[in-house]
Write an enzyme that holds these catalytic residues in place. Structure first.
Site, PDB file in Angstrom:
ATOM      1  N   LYS A  49       0.825  -1.206   0.000  1.00 53.46           N
ATOM      2  CA  LYS A  49       0.000   0.000   0.000  1.00 53.46           C
ATOM      3  C   LYS A  49       0.865   1.265   0.000  1.00 53.46           C
ATOM      4  O   LYS A  49       1.898   1.316   0.662  1.00 53.46           O
ATOM      5  CB  LYS A  49      -0.879  -0.026   1.258  1.00 53.46           C
ATOM      6  N   GLY A  50       0.453   2.263  -0.742  1.00 54.92           N
ATOM      7  CA  GLY A  50       1.156   3.543  -0.807  1.00 54.92           C
ATOM      8  C   GLY A  50       1.440   4.082   0.596  1.00 54.92           C
ATOM      9  O   GLY A  50       0.536   4.149   1.417  1.00 54.92           O
ATOM     10  N   ILE A  75      -9.739   6.009  -2.019  1.00 58.00           N
ATOM     11  CA  ILE A  75      -9.255   5.660  -0.680  1.00 58.00           C
ATOM     12  C   ILE A  75      -8.492   6.855  -0.095  1.00 58.00           C
ATOM     13  O   ILE A  75      -8.664   7.200   1.067  1.00 58.00           O
ATOM     14  CB  ILE A  75      -8.318   4.424  -0.728  1.00 58.00           C
ATOM     15  N   LEU A  77      -5.047   7.191  -0.004  1.00 59.98           N
ATOM     16  CA  LEU A  77      -3.758   6.796   0.605  1.00 59.98           C
ATOM     17  C   LEU A  77      -3.806   6.611   2.115  1.00 59.98           C
ATOM     18  O   LEU A  77      -2.853   6.951   2.819  1.00 59.98           O
ATOM     19  CB  LEU A  77      -2.661   7.812   0.250  1.00 59.98           C
ATOM     20  N   ASN A 103       5.620   1.081  -2.019  1.00 62.88           N
ATOM     21  CA  ASN A 103       5.141   2.206  -2.805  1.00 62.88           C
ATOM     22  C   ASN A 103       5.110   3.438  -1.910  1.00 62.88           C
ATOM     23  O   ASN A 103       4.609   3.378  -0.784  1.00 62.88           O
ATOM     24  CB  ASN A 103       3.727   1.874  -3.333  1.00 62.88           C
ATOM     25  N   CYS A 134      -1.019   9.176  -7.930  1.00 60.70           N
ATOM     26  CA  CYS A 134      -2.271   8.936  -7.202  1.00 60.70           C
ATOM     27  C   CYS A 134      -3.254  10.068  -7.474  1.00 60.70           C
ATOM     28  O   CYS A 134      -2.953  11.226  -7.214  1.00 60.70           O
ATOM     29  CB  CYS A 134      -2.031   8.817  -5.699  1.00 60.70           C
ATOM     30  N   ILE A 195      -0.100   1.577 -15.752  1.00 59.32           N
ATOM     31  CA  ILE A 195      -0.554   2.904 -15.400  1.00 59.32           C
ATOM     32  C   ILE A 195      -1.208   2.877 -14.022  1.00 59.32           C
ATOM     33  O   ILE A 195      -1.624   1.818 -13.549  1.00 59.32           O
ATOM     34  CB  ILE A 195      -1.571   3.432 -16.435  1.00 59.32           C
ATOM     35  N   GLY A 269      -4.065  -6.065 -10.022  1.00 53.67           N
ATOM     36  CA  GLY A 269      -4.650  -5.289  -8.926  1.00 53.67           C
ATOM     37  C   GLY A 269      -6.097  -5.605  -8.682  1.00 53.67           C
ATOM     38  O   GLY A 269      -6.443  -6.549  -7.965  1.00 53.67           O
TER      39      GLY A 269
END
Lengths: 307, 235
Positions: A49-50, A75, A77, A103, A134, A195, A269
């Site tokens: 997760k970012g 979401i 982030l 990430n 993002c 992408i 994903g």
């Protein structure tokens, strides 16, 4: 049969994957969420997760809307922050066979560099994926990915801050993605992933208001696959660093299309939400395809459909 | 709808849910609470409200379904003398599995069922058959007491000692907010089961969060059952 891929040939540490199937950031948590459902160690790599410098609450609800063959998310982030990640997640990853890539997202160039610096040398972290794409945060994110100069600046700052291999994840919410990709590669990116989601929205016609709490979100899923494939084709022709394809990949044939367009690896994903085993099913499907086609090395397929 | 799912039934607890892939379209899985469990069967209970439930309702007997589960945290069962279950609309579904688990304990089970109209009152007889004391309320007064289920709850709680009473609830958020408020005023321990659009179902995507006193929590993996005093509903 050789399925292994080197995603950071120019980096000292390198990033050797046993196979080209990775998970896409934001769809696989920290890996642990799925470990009871299937053997995640068989994956090529996990992108977590970012992660931001400090923990982030994320956007108001609702955050998810289903669309035709796709998914809108906003979401924002939500994450535990880099220090908690190092303390709570990395020690477990260090015992894993599957490489984990973190990430990262920042609001300023300095923030990106600081996060990268914190991650440098941490056991269990094998590479960084720089998220300059993002669509769901107010400051930073896709802003940096929208023009070549800032994209290159973020990349260079992260490269200076860490010796880990650096992947840069691009947005297509920009004018010329090839130009951005070249700038990022020039600035030292070891690989480019693309992408990220496409900006989109949906409206509740009875309530007369946007369905997402954040009004806009990012579109993912099969709906965006043809667009993603074209962008990968375009970028793979413009840069000489490895390209990682992502966007709506749901089946092995989807993944092979991306590889034939020039991707060295793929990220799965949204498909995971419907079928948690999708990455493994895709890997098995790629193996079967290679066997059937008499292909010994996955490298033979990379860019095989380029004209 | 009855599902034969032996592996899941063996370990499933009331309040947990199943994440079901209904068809290729719609795209996401759909969550269903456990309504009844017996032998290797699990019953789910739903209204047809959208494409997913529409497609599910068209399945023929014997059809195979891709089910992920049991997921989430169920109700925390406590052997406290007075067990009060309050459900609104289709929200009554998970409370039946809970009542089935509670009948084996030496407690008194009181069930309050609320609905808009008499036709929408669900499971009244099923709960009675289990030996629960059942009271109903309808908003239009066509069945039971006219008004809200929470009106009955307020009356019941007046006669029960707070330390010997526990409350479980499932239903629309508006009702859960009122149940939480009433429980708080009466100092009664209360667990609520939340409904949300569930995406991954395992806590990875952070799509189904709810606001709590300590930040967002994931309904799918930290819930769907929460202690009522930690959830900030409608904010």
């Amino acid at each position: 049969m050789n399925l292994s891929v080197q995603l950071a040939p120019k980096n000292k540490q390198g990033l050797l994957l046993t196979n080209p199937v990775m998970t896409a950031s934001g769809t696989f948590g920290y890996g642990t969420e799925y470990s009871r459902l299937f053997d995640i160690q068989k994956l090529g790599a996990i992108v977590c997760k970012g992660t931001t410098l400090n923990h982030k609450d994320g956007n108001p609800q609702p955050r998810i809307v289903e669309t035709a063959s796709g998914l809108l998310n906003s979401i924002g982030l939500q994450n535990i922050g880099v220090n908690a990640l190092i303390k709570e997640k990395a020690p477990l990853w260090a015992s894993w066979q599957v490489p984990v890539i973190v990430n990262i997202a920042g609001e300023t160039i300095d923030e990106y560099a600081r996060i990268a610096n914190e991650l440098d040398g941490v056991a269990g972290i094998r590479a960084i994926e720089v998220n300059i794409s993002c669509p769901n945060i107010k400051a930073g994110g896709a802003e940096f990915g929208a023009n070549p100069k800032s994209a290159a600046e973020v990349t260079a700052a992260v490269k200076t801050a860490t010796s880990l291999p650096v992947l840069v994840k691009l947005t297509i919410n920009t004018s010329d993605i090839a130009e951005i990709a070249m700038a990022v590669a020039e600035a030292g990116a070891d690989a480019i992933s693309l992408i990220n989601t496409l900006r989109g929205m949906a409206i509740d016609i009875i309530m007369r208001r946007p369905l997402l709490g954040n009004i806009i979100g990012g579109l993912s899923g099969p709906a965006i696959k043809p667009v993603a494939l074209h962008m990968v084709y375009k970028v793979a022709g413009a840069v000489d660093v490895p390209v990682i394809g992502c966007g709506g990949i749901t089946t092995a044939s989807d993944a092979i299309e991306f590889i034939m367009a020039g991707a060295s690896a793929v990220q799965v994903g949204t498909a995971i939400f419907t079928n948690p085993r999708a990455p493994l099913d895709i890997l098995e499907g790629i193996e079967q395809f290679m066997k059937k086609e008499g292909i010994e090395d996955i490298a033979e397929l990379v860019g095989a459909a380029r004209y | 709808m009855s599902l034969e799912a032996g592996k899941i039934a063996k370990i499933a607890k009331p309040g947990q849910f199943l994440h079901i892939k209904i068809d290729d379209m719609p795209f996401l899985r759909r969550p269903f609470s456990l309504h009844r469990m017996y032998n290797s069967n699990i019953d789910i209970f739903y209204h047809v409200v959208g494409k997913g439930t529409q497609a599910l309702s068209q399945k023929e007997s014997g059809a195979k379904l891709d089910i992920l589960g049991p997921l989430g945290n169920g109700f925390e069962i406590k052997e406290i003398k007075n067990q009060v279950l309050i459900g609104g609309g289709i929200g009554i579904a998970p409370l039946f599995a809970l009542a089935e688990a509670l009948v084996n304990t030496s407690t008194q089970i009181c069930v309050i069922i609320g609905a808009k109209t008499k036709e929408r009152l669900l499971c009244e007889e099923d709960f009675a058959k289990l030996g629960c004391k059942v009271q109903v309320a309808t908003e239009d007064g066509t069945g039971g007491k006219k008004g809200m289920a929470t009106d009955i709850l307020k009356d019941i709680l007046l006669s029960l000692p707070p330390t010997e009473t526990i409350l479980y609830s499932s239903g629309p958020n508006k009702m859960l907010a009122e149940v939480s408020r009433v429980a708080n005023v009466a100092s009664v321990s209360c667990q609520i089961s939340l409904e949300e659009t569930i995406c991954c179902g395992v806590g990875a995507c952070l799509g189904c969060v709810v606001k709590t006193a300590t930040g967002y929590k994931r309904v799918c993996s930290e819930g769907p059952v929460f202690k009522s005093d930690e959830i900030l509903l409608g904010s």
